[in-house]
Write an enzyme that holds these catalytic residues in place. Structure first.
Site, PDB file in Angstrom:
ATOM      1  N   SER A 161       0.863  -1.182   0.000  1.00 13.19           N
ATOM      2  CA  SER A 161       0.000   0.000   0.000  1.00 13.19           C
ATOM      3  C   SER A 161       0.894   1.224   0.000  1.00 13.19           C
ATOM      4  CB  SER A 161      -0.871   0.003   1.262  1.00 13.19           C
ATOM      5  OG  SER A 161      -1.544   1.237   1.427  1.00 13.19           O
TER       6      SER A 161
ATOM      7  N   TYR B 284      -1.828  -0.606  10.536  1.00 14.13           N
ATOM      8  CA  TYR B 284      -1.950  -0.857   9.099  1.00 14.13           C
ATOM      9  C   TYR B 284      -0.663  -0.462   8.386  1.00 14.13           C
ATOM     10  CZ  TYR B 284      -3.797  -0.828   4.355  1.00 14.13           C
ATOM     11  OH  TYR B 284      -3.995  -1.073   3.028  1.00 14.13           O
TER      12      TYR B 284
END
Length: 150
Positions: free
Chosen positions: A12, A25
């Site tokens: 990501s 995350y």
């Protein structure tokens, strides 16, 4: 044995720059990127390619399925994710990255690409310009959750 092939990992943009209120995350995505960067170095001479795709926001149900800091279901829309790219576009960009053997492929659009460029090349300017904007997006997302009673 074949001395050929491609490993594709999905990280990501959160694995390239830390984001507020996304510590776990970001940490997980940094780990995915770092692991595959190292793996690329280990298997390159054996003919194995390693591609890591780092998408920006993608329109999925991830915010509905995510857990908040207390472990409860977030179960609310996130405007950043809802305004993200279509999953089909992300899949297309992932396939292009694999086909072109792009070691780290950024699958996102403006303003994310500009922010990442600033973060990598002129970090102090990224802190002045980018961080306040990111904080605003995260704050708006949390306000949205609270206004919906979640």
């Amino acid at each position: 044995e074949r001395r050929d092939g491609t490993i594709c990992a999905i990280s990501s943009i959160a694995g390239m720059v830390g984001l507020p209120l996304r510590t776990a995350y970001c940490g997980a995505k940094f780990a995915v990127k770092g692991f595959h960067d190292s793996l690329r170095e280990e298997v390159e001479d054996r003919g194995v390619k390693v591609v890591t795709v780092c998408p920006g926001p993608v329109r999925t149900n991830v915010s509905h399925n995510a857990l908040d800091g207390s472990g409860k279901s977030f179960n609310a829309p996130d405007p950043v994710i809802e305004s993200g790219m279509a999953p089909e576009r992300c899949a297309y960009l992932t396939l292009k990255a694999i086909a072109n053997n792009i070691p780290t492929a950024l699958a996102c659009s403006q303003p994310m690409l500009g922010f990442l460029w600033l973060h990598r090349n002129i970090p102090f300017l990224s802190n002045l310009i980018g961080k306040p904007r990111v904080r605003k997006m995260v704050t708006e997302s949390l306000k949205n959750k609270q206004s919906q009673g979640h």
